[in-house]
Design a protein around this motif. Sequence first.
Motif: not given
Length: 261
Positions: A198-205, A220-232
């Motif tokens: 879910s949303l947590w701007a500071e951690m996510a950035e 190589f993964v970038t952007g929102m896909a990077a966080n989705a892939t690694f569970g952030s």
Amino acid sequence: MSLDEIKISRAILDRYFQKLSDCLDLDVAVVGGGPSGLMAALKLAEAGYKVAVFERKLSIGGGMWGGGMMFNEIVVQEEGARILKELGVPAEPYDDGYYTADAVCCMTTLTSKACLAGVKVFNLISVEDVMVRENRVTGLVINWTAVEMASLHVDPLAVRAKYVVEATGHDCEVLRVIERKLGGGLFTETGKIIGEKSLWAEMAETTTLENTKEAFPGVFVTGMAANATFGSFRMGPIFGGMLLSGEKVASLIEERLKQGK
Ligand code: 48H
Ligand code: FE2
């Protein structure tokens, strides 16, 4: 000179197929023309590599056009403002360490810079699969978005690339297809896509940058896909991390290409 409709049609066909044919063998194939994918493409083209972006939609820009909830302004922090400045996009200081920028200006400038740097952008094309050789992705399988939308049974074409950038945003479509077809093998804790939190701007950035890396050999993964892939986490309408992630993925790939790998 009188205008000949057939000549106009032929000019479009000739030039388009020349462009597509020239891009069937790439240094880097970027999937997704959102902020992170375009930023990555721009940096790699500036470094002299042959780069193309494949974007499903008619217009590129992904989720940046709409700012937050269709209010077309974006927010970035100091480092993001540095990138906007380099692009020539006015970033207005808002409050301590926060800057805002016009979302449309940001996206059009980024797109224009990428095109002028030599990136070839193919809109209306969806990536439906990848090519894999000896457990390494070696290219993309592409088809018209119209074919996908109409669920037509039309076989695709293929594009070879030394590296693929997975920049498809929340859905991480490229890695998802790899996960599905190979049953895992991603460089995550489970070997599979962990999924977005879910949303947590500071951690996510912060984690967007940490998660910007190779996620499967050749991808190589970038952007929102990077966080989705690694569970952030997701970050909401703050876009500095997307631009920085695009910049980082470009430099990681450049290092590899320089080593001739
Ligand atoms: C071709 C495809 C395919 C495919 C998708 O969603 P994006 O803007 O991605 P990012 O990571 O550059 O930026 C994310 C940002 O826009 C965002 O959503 C943020 C910050 N959200 C935070 C929050 O909390 O919600 O762009 C991805 C692009 C889109 O244009 C898609 O159409 C395209 O990729 N795309 N193109 N083939 N299989 N899948
Ligand atoms: Fe989003």
